[in-house]
Scaffold this motif. Structure first.
Motif, PDB file in Angstrom:
ATOM      1  N   ILE A  77       5.566   8.301  10.196  1.00 11.91           N
ATOM      2  CA  ILE A  77       6.441   8.165   9.029  1.00 11.91           C
ATOM      3  C   ILE A  77       7.886   8.034   9.510  1.00 11.91           C
ATOM      4  O   ILE A  77       8.353   8.791  10.348  1.00 11.91           O
ATOM      5  CB  ILE A  77       6.279   9.332   8.037  1.00 11.91           C
ATOM      6  CG1 ILE A  77       6.474  10.699   8.700  1.00 11.91           C
ATOM      7  CG2 ILE A  77       4.920   9.263   7.347  1.00 11.91           C
ATOM      8  CD1 ILE A  77       6.419  11.869   7.730  1.00 11.91           C
ATOM      9  N   ILE A 103       4.364   4.114   7.897  1.00 13.60           N
ATOM     10  CA  ILE A 103       4.923   4.153   6.547  1.00 13.60           C
ATOM     11  C   ILE A 103       6.433   4.268   6.680  1.00 13.60           C
ATOM     12  O   ILE A 103       6.948   5.208   7.294  1.00 13.60           O
ATOM     13  CB  ILE A 103       4.376   5.347   5.746  1.00 13.60           C
ATOM     14  CG1 ILE A 103       2.863   5.206   5.535  1.00 13.60           C
ATOM     15  CG2 ILE A 103       5.081   5.467   4.390  1.00 13.60           C
ATOM     16  CD1 ILE A 103       2.220   6.441   4.938  1.00 13.60           C
ATOM     17  N   LEU A 128       2.732  -0.022   5.823  1.00 12.19           N
ATOM     18  CA  LEU A 128       2.987   0.042   4.390  1.00 12.19           C
ATOM     19  C   LEU A 128       4.482   0.225   4.164  1.00 12.19           C
ATOM     20  O   LEU A 128       5.136   0.999   4.880  1.00 12.19           O
ATOM     21  CB  LEU A 128       2.220   1.202   3.744  1.00 12.19           C
ATOM     22  CG  LEU A 128       0.694   1.103   3.843  1.00 12.19           C
ATOM     23  CD1 LEU A 128       0.176   2.070   4.914  1.00 12.19           C
ATOM     24  CD2 LEU A 128       0.032   1.398   2.514  1.00 12.19           C
ATOM     25  N   THR A 371       2.023  -2.026  -1.598  1.00 15.40           N
ATOM     26  CA  THR A 371       2.847  -1.623  -0.455  1.00 15.40           C
ATOM     27  C   THR A 371       2.292  -2.051   0.899  1.00 15.40           C
ATOM     28  O   THR A 371       3.004  -2.010   1.904  1.00 15.40           O
ATOM     29  CB  THR A 371       3.034  -0.090  -0.443  1.00 15.40           C
ATOM     30  OG1 THR A 371       1.745   0.546  -0.445  1.00 15.40           O
ATOM     31  CG2 THR A 371       3.818   0.368  -1.655  1.00 15.40           C
TER      32      THR A 371
END
Length: 394
Positions: A77, A103, A128, A371
């Protein structure tokens, strides 16, 4: 436990000036309580004033070498799209491996990011992007774009106010009245509305332009004077209340309506976006040259290409006396507030994505479908593909 068996990696952001981090000790604690192992690069939170010890207390493992974070994590992330890592002499895309999930804000439709997106696909990364989260009730708690837009709209006005060579409010002085500055806000979504509110608080005369009737009403309710653009409502409003992509003839009509207002503005804040697509050019070189020297344009839409023809990502420049600010990481300049919001958006997004310790790419889920950018070695994000086709890249 929901996250049992999942390892989540939190690298330090490397974009110049970026002080946000994708997880706080609070959200790390939530992941850990759910059974996840969380790896945090040493110093990742310092820019937002979160210490390594705070992450350790929350249950994270702090690693000095970011390569170990990438090697061990199932899910990475981040805040910003992968960049070239000067310290390692390698692009961050090269640190990712096939099947690994990323992400972050990718802004994949922006031409500047096309090569990076292609590299992610070639690496077999499942990527994403948080800037394509649909505007539906179920996704509100994940909507990082809205959260960061709140910060960007507020800070953009402060940035512009610090650059223009005059007062913003009407000032009564011993030598007479000094007239207020004129501010034009183009695009009155979340960022634009926050820009209007901030400029009004500072005492400027504020004009607002948006092709959507509801957005215009909200701008008017904040005290902005509306610029009539002449775009039919049925052409203006897309799914979820976002602006629609306009055909060239209607974009030209919009630019014509904006010309005289741009020419008379001391500050122009541009935040007109179409989700998942390249930002429309609404301010041309000719329009910039019509502005008075000392005027300022802050292009909030720069991550998706920008609304001003002369904007450059990450560059603040001057053209015939007009400053054009293409700062790419405005929310990163307010790291405490922006990180607090962003990290919770990311946690909620991951929470929707993970089931039984695994990332579940359920394409029946509108959020996942909207996404997803790369999967199985392919680019699958429609806005990105459309932008690439328009440039003959694919």
């Amino acid at each position: 436990m929901k996250y049992q068996g999942l390892t989540i990696g939190v690298p330090k952001e490397i974009l110049a000036g970026e002080r946000r981090v994708s997880a706080t000790p609070e959200t790390v604690s939530q992941f850990v309580k759910g059974g996840a192992k969380v790896l945090v690069e040493a110093g990742a939170g310092l820019g937002a004033f979160f210490t390594d010890d705070a992450y350790r207390a929350a249950g994270a493992t702090v690693l000095a070498d970011v390569r170990e974070v990438y090697e061990q994590a199932d899910l990475i992330i981040k805040v910003k799209e992968p960049q070239f890592h000067e310290g390692l002499g390698v692009h961050e895309t090269k640190l990712l491996r096939p099947g690994q999930v990323l992400i972050t804000f990718l802004h994949p439709a922006s031409p500047a990011n096309h090569n990076m997106v292609k590299a992610l696909a070639e690496r077999g990364v499942v990527a994403l992007t948080l800037d394509s989260i649909p505007r539906i009730s179920r996704a509100q708690s994940m909507d990082a774009l809205t959260s960061m837009s709140t910060v960007a709209g507020y800070k953009a006005v402060l940035m512009a106010a610090s650059r223009i060579p005059k007062f913003l409010p009407l000032m009564g002085t011993a030598v007479g009245m000094i007239q207020p500055a004129q501010v034009l806000v183009i695009g009155t979504g979340v960022a634009g509305l926050q820009a209007i509110a901030t400029a009004k608080r500072l005492g400027a005369v504020v004009y607002a332009a948006d092709i959507r009737p509801d957005a215009r009403e909200q701008a008017k309710s904040l005290g902005a004077r509306l610029v009539e653009l002449g775009i039919p409502d049925e052409l203006a409003v897309g799914e979820g209340g976002y602006a629609k992509h306009l055909e060239p003839e209607w974009l030209e009509k919009e630019r014509e309506a904006l010309k005289p207002v741009v020419a008379g503005s001391d500050i122009v804040i541009t935040s007109a976006l179409v989700p998942g697509k390249e930002a429309p050019i609404l301010i041309t070189k000719e329009m910039v040259e019509s502005m008075q020297p000392g005027s300022v344009i802050v292009d909030i839409s720069i991550d998706q290409g920008g609304n001003c023809e002369l904007s450059e990502g990450g560059v603040i420049k001057e053209h015939q006396g007009v400053t054009i600010d293409g700062t790419k990481n405005i929310p990163g300049t307010m790291p405490t507030s922006s990180t607090a919001m962003f990290s919770k958006n990311v946690f909620n997004f991951v929470d929707n994505l993970v089931a039984e310790g695994r990332v579940n790419l359920n394409l029946d889920d509108e959020i996942v479908r909207a996404t997803l950018v790369t999967q199985d070695g392919k680019i699958v994000h429609e806005g990105t593909l459309e932008s690439m086709r328009a440039r003959g890249e694919i």
